[in-house]
Design an enzyme around this catalytic site. Structure first.
Site, short mmCIF file in Angstrom:
data_model
loop_
_atom_site.label_atom_id
_atom_site.label_comp_id
_atom_site.label_asym_id
_atom_site.label_seq_id
_atom_site.Cartn_x
_atom_site.Cartn_y
_atom_site.Cartn_z
N GLY A 148 0.83 -1.21 0.00
CA GLY A 148 0.00 0.00 0.00
C GLY A 148 0.86 1.27 0.00
O GLY A 148 1.88 1.32 0.68
N ARG A 169 1.66 -4.63 -5.86
CA ARG A 169 1.76 -5.97 -5.27
C ARG A 169 2.20 -6.89 -6.40
O ARG A 169 1.86 -6.66 -7.55
CB ARG A 169 0.43 -6.40 -4.67
CG ARG A 169 0.03 -5.48 -3.52
CD ARG A 169 -0.93 -6.13 -2.54
NE ARG A 169 -0.91 -5.39 -1.28
CZ ARG A 169 -1.59 -4.25 -1.06
NH1 ARG A 169 -2.34 -3.72 -2.02
NH2 ARG A 169 -1.51 -3.64 0.10
N ASP A 220 5.15 -5.48 6.25
CA ASP A 220 5.86 -6.72 6.59
C ASP A 220 5.87 -7.73 5.45
O ASP A 220 6.83 -8.48 5.30
CB ASP A 220 5.36 -7.32 7.91
CG ASP A 220 3.87 -7.43 7.99
OD1 ASP A 220 3.21 -7.24 6.95
OD2 ASP A 220 3.36 -7.74 9.07
N THR A 242 3.38 2.10 6.37
CA THR A 242 1.97 1.70 6.30
C THR A 242 1.17 2.60 7.22
O THR A 242 1.60 2.88 8.35
CB THR A 242 1.75 0.23 6.70
OG1 THR A 242 0.37 0.03 6.97
CG2 THR A 242 2.52 -0.16 7.95
N ASP A 282 -1.38 1.82 8.72
CA ASP A 282 -1.99 1.03 9.79
C ASP A 282 -1.18 1.06 11.09
O ASP A 282 -1.71 0.77 12.16
CB ASP A 282 -2.16 -0.43 9.35
CG ASP A 282 -3.04 -0.55 8.11
OD1 ASP A 282 -3.86 0.36 7.88
OD2 ASP A 282 -2.91 -1.54 7.38
N ASP A 303 0.99 -1.02 12.11
CA ASP A 303 0.80 -2.36 12.69
C ASP A 303 2.04 -3.24 12.58
O ASP A 303 1.95 -4.46 12.62
CB ASP A 303 -0.39 -3.06 12.00
CG ASP A 303 -0.18 -3.26 10.51
OD1 ASP A 303 0.81 -2.72 9.97
OD2 ASP A 303 -0.99 -3.96 9.89
N ARG A 357 -6.88 -2.24 9.22
CA ARG A 357 -7.02 -3.71 9.21
C ARG A 357 -7.29 -4.21 10.63
O ARG A 357 -8.21 -3.77 11.27
CB ARG A 357 -5.79 -4.35 8.58
CG ARG A 357 -5.68 -4.03 7.09
CD ARG A 357 -4.67 -4.88 6.41
NE ARG A 357 -3.31 -4.52 6.82
CZ ARG A 357 -2.22 -4.99 6.27
NH1 ARG A 357 -2.30 -5.87 5.29
NH2 ARG A 357 -1.02 -4.62 6.67
P1 ADP Z 1 2.79 -5.07 2.72
O1 ADP Z 1 4.23 -4.97 2.36
O2 ADP Z 1 2.13 -3.75 2.83
O3 ADP Z 1 2.56 -5.97 3.92
P2 ADP Z 1 1.87 -7.20 0.96
O4 ADP Z 1 1.70 -8.19 2.07
O5 ADP Z 1 0.82 -7.11 -0.07
O6 ADP Z 1 2.06 -5.72 1.46
O7 ADP Z 1 3.26 -7.54 0.26
C1 ADP Z 1 3.75 -6.76 -0.80
C2 ADP Z 1 4.49 -7.63 -1.78
O8 ADP Z 1 5.60 -8.26 -1.13
C3 ADP Z 1 3.69 -8.79 -2.35
O9 ADP Z 1 2.87 -8.40 -3.43
C4 ADP Z 1 4.80 -9.72 -2.82
O10 ADP Z 1 5.34 -9.29 -4.04
C5 ADP Z 1 5.87 -9.52 -1.76
N1 ADP Z 1 5.77 -10.59 -0.76
C6 ADP Z 1 4.97 -10.67 0.31
N2 ADP Z 1 5.15 -11.85 0.99
C7 ADP Z 1 6.10 -12.52 0.30
C8 ADP Z 1 6.74 -13.78 0.47
N3 ADP Z 1 6.43 -14.60 1.49
N4 ADP Z 1 7.68 -14.15 -0.43
C9 ADP Z 1 8.01 -13.34 -1.47
N5 ADP Z 1 7.45 -12.14 -1.68
C10 ADP Z 1 6.51 -11.73 -0.81
#
Ligand code: ADP
Length: 320
Positions: free
Chosen positions: A11, A72, A103, A126, A128, A130, A172
């Site tokens: 985000g 993403r 994260d 973020t 959030d 969080d 969230r």
């Molecule tokens: P945030 O970083 O805000 O928590 P996301 O959870 O959507 O957002 O993660 C962002 C991007 O990070 C995902 O679209 C993906 O490309 C990458 N990502 C997240 N988790 C993994 C993972 N376990 N292994 C590889 N890439 C990951």
């Protein structure tokens, strides 16, 4: 000259643009060649990676969102695409990466580091707030100010019309935005996922307050609680007996010009991130605790439950 890249993932938040500006300027100051990766991990895979100069980051410090866009990426979860990303970075000679994200993004880049040796610094970004290992995430202050503005405006109309207003804030599963917004707007009710609530407990109190002359209520509720803002609003009408409206702020909370605090925090986070990489740190997340920056391992940041500040909870105990 060593080469370093920055990307935004997950985000977007207000504060990313000032971070990108400082990234370019501070890299150059430290004899690093800065690169911008567009569209997050998607851009790494598609080689949307470009050298940057001062001109690329002029005039963006006051703008919300991110000039290099965020994304993403499902593909980045697959080793073959991460190998492609590494080949692309190699083609430019880049061996350091600054990642603005949450994260999920850090989990992704940690894997990437273990497979490829590309060093990274993660900057928690973020609204959030969080992420367990840090008290502050980039973008939070701007989001709080947007919510504050909305609540101030709503209060004007609530008091003019004898109404309850129920405002739903993002976050969230984390109630931080809601909790701080409720406190700083003097709300009567604050509902967050971390604290069990029972509306029955407020019935007598609120009815009595109306009898005593109260002519409006402000309730701030997290998107993560069991009931929707509309359901809480219905409760005000049906049970408390006051006309009520629900407002869901939604994505308005993400945008807007970054506040002074977020601009300054962006500068400070990025400076720490680059300093860490120059000092030879390979896989750290920059955290901010008790007004100080520190470097933490991904495990300290990602695999722990986020806990709300007990002092804030105590301040809000009468409204939840
Ligand atoms: P945030 O970083 O805000 O928590 P996301 O959870 O959507 O957002 O993660 C962002 C991007 O990070 C995902 O679209 C993906 O490309 C990458 N990502 C997240 N988790 C993994 C993972 N376990 N292994 C590889 N890439 C990951």
């Amino acid at each position: 000259m060593s080469k370093i890249a920055i990307l935004c993932s997950g985000g977007d938040v207000s504060g990313m643009n000032p971070a990108i500006k400082q990234f370019v300027e501070y890299s150059i100051e430290n004899a690093l060649t800065p690169y911008l990766v567009y569209d997050g991990y998607e851009g790494l895979i598609d080689n949307n990676i470009h050298p940057a100069s001062y001109a690329d980051v002029s005039g963006i410090i006051n703008r919300g969102g991110t000039k290099i866009r965020s994304a993403r990426s499902m593909r980045f979860k697959e080793p073959s695409f991460r190998a492609q990303a590494k080949a692309n970075l190699d083609s430019h000679g880049i061996d350091k990466l600054v990642v603005l994200g949450g994260d999920g993004s850090f989990r992704g880049v940690e894997k990437f580091y273990k497979e490829t040796g590309i060093a990274f610094s993660g900057i928690p970004s973020t609204i959030d707030n969080d992420i367990a290992g840090t008290d502050y995430c980039l973008g939070v202050d701007t989001a709080l100010n947007i919510i504050q503005g909305a609540l101030d405006a709503i209060r004007d109309t609530a008091s003019s019309f004898k109404r309850a207003f129920v405002l739903e804030a993002m976050g969230r599963d984390c109630g931080y935005l809601t909790l701080v917004s409720a406190l700083t707007s003097g709300a009567e009710l604050c509902l967050i996922p971390e604290v069990k609530y029972d509306l029955k407990a407020y019935e007598r109190l609120f009815k009595q307050q109306i009898e005593d002359g109260r002519n409006y209520f402000i309730a701030v509720v997290s998107e993560g609680v069991d009931q929707s803002a509309q359901e809480i609003s219905d409760w005000f009408e049906d049970v408390i007996g006051i006309e009520s409206r629900a407002t869901v702020l939604g994505h308005i909370q993400r945008g807007g010009n970054p506040t002074s605090r977020d601009r300054l925090m962006a500068y400070r986070f990025v400076t720490e991130a680059i300093d860490g990489l120059i000092a030879g740190r390979k896989d750290s997340v920059i955290c901010y605790n008790n007004s100080r920056f520190n470097y933490k391992s991904i495990d300290d940041v990602v695999n722990k439950p986020n806990v709300l500040d007990p002092e804030l909870l105590r301040l809000a105990k009468n409204m939840m």
